[in-house]
Design an enzyme around this catalytic site. Structure first.
Site, mmCIF file in Angstrom:
data_model
loop_
_atom_site.group_PDB
_atom_site.id
_atom_site.type_symbol
_atom_site.label_atom_id
_atom_site.label_comp_id
_atom_site.label_asym_id
_atom_site.label_seq_id
_atom_site.Cartn_x
_atom_site.Cartn_y
_atom_site.Cartn_z
ATOM 1 N N HIS A 172 50.317 42.808 48.054
ATOM 2 C CA HIS A 172 50.796 43.959 47.142
ATOM 3 C C HIS A 172 51.088 43.293 45.784
ATOM 4 O O HIS A 172 51.657 41.971 45.645
ATOM 5 C CB HIS A 172 51.914 44.260 47.915
ATOM 6 C CG HIS A 172 52.667 45.695 47.226
ATOM 7 N ND1 HIS A 172 51.828 46.852 47.129
ATOM 8 C CD2 HIS A 172 53.504 45.984 46.231
ATOM 9 C CE1 HIS A 172 52.450 47.785 46.342
ATOM 10 N NE2 HIS A 172 53.382 47.174 45.738
ATOM 11 N N HIS B 152 54.231 49.855 40.136
ATOM 12 C CA HIS B 152 53.374 49.615 41.366
ATOM 13 C C HIS B 152 52.877 50.634 42.256
ATOM 14 O O HIS B 152 53.447 51.850 41.783
ATOM 15 C CB HIS B 152 53.943 48.451 42.547
ATOM 16 C CG HIS B 152 55.052 49.160 43.202
ATOM 17 N ND1 HIS B 152 54.998 49.449 44.507
ATOM 18 C CD2 HIS B 152 56.309 49.462 42.793
ATOM 19 C CE1 HIS B 152 56.237 49.733 44.902
ATOM 20 N NE2 HIS B 152 57.041 49.922 43.890
ATOM 21 N N CYS C 200 47.617 49.437 44.250
ATOM 22 C CA CYS C 200 48.295 48.462 43.337
ATOM 23 C C CYS C 200 47.696 47.542 42.785
ATOM 24 O O CYS C 200 47.868 47.349 41.364
ATOM 25 C CB CYS C 200 49.543 47.729 44.409
ATOM 26 S SG CYS C 200 48.572 46.647 45.586
#
Length: 185
Positions: free
Chosen positions: A141, A157, A88
């Site tokens: 993330h 992502h 990510c």
């Protein structure tokens, strides 16, 4: 005789000083009304600058998103930054770097950059941060906003299970794990 020469020299110096300073002084503000006019003019200039600046930022954001979308479908790979595998933060890092903008390499470090936003302020090119590990309450993330509309925010992502994909912040998993949004452009 000396007095006449000295007098002529003084007149010449005063004449030179008067002519050379003509128009070179900045405007002297002598009243509150004049100060108000100057302030209004400065504010108009700032608004014009603000109106021009975002257009350049929007173009940069669109280029960053376009580059990130080029990785759509790429499999997940921890630490990856290429078509062979991408994580990510690698996706965000590479996409911004393509436009000459250097960000830290990890999502946690990225979350300290730029300006924090309310969700209603989010636009294309902004970053969304998440805490997806229930055992550790730390940002782990990041996603890049690719589109916003009245009801939703879509972001690209790299998911551990599905690789580089576009998801919606309205999906339960992402909504429940969302921490914050930031603007780094």
């Amino acid at each position: 005789m000396k007095t006449a020469i000295l007098l002529k020299l003084m007149i010449a110096c005063m004449l030179i000083a008067t002519l050379s300073s003509c128009g070179s002084r900045s405007r002297v503000i002598t009243s509150k009304e004049a100060q108000s006019r100057v302030s209004r003019s400065e504010k108009k200039l700032e608004r014009l600058e603000d109106a021009v600046e975002p257009k350049a930022d929007v173009r940069v954001a669109e280029k960053i998103v376009k580059h990130a979308k080029g990785f759509e479908g790429t499999r997940y790979k921890f630490g990856g930054t290429t078509k062979k595998g991408m994580d990510c933060s690698g996706l965000v890092y590479v996409s911004f770097l393509e436009e000459g903008l250097s960000l830290p390499r990890t999502s946690r470090a990225m979350s300290l950059q730029g300006k924090r936003l309310y969700l209603k302020e989010v636009s294309t090119g902004d970053l969304l941060f998440f805490e997806t590990n229930k055992n550790r309450k730390v940002i782990n993330h990041v996603g890049l906003v690719v589109q916003t509309d009245r009801d939703n925010i879509y972001f690209i992502h790299s998911s551990t299970s599905r690789g580089v994909i576009i998801s919606s912040l309205s999906e339960t998993y992402w909504k429940d794990n969302f921490v914050m949004a930031r603007r780094v452009i």
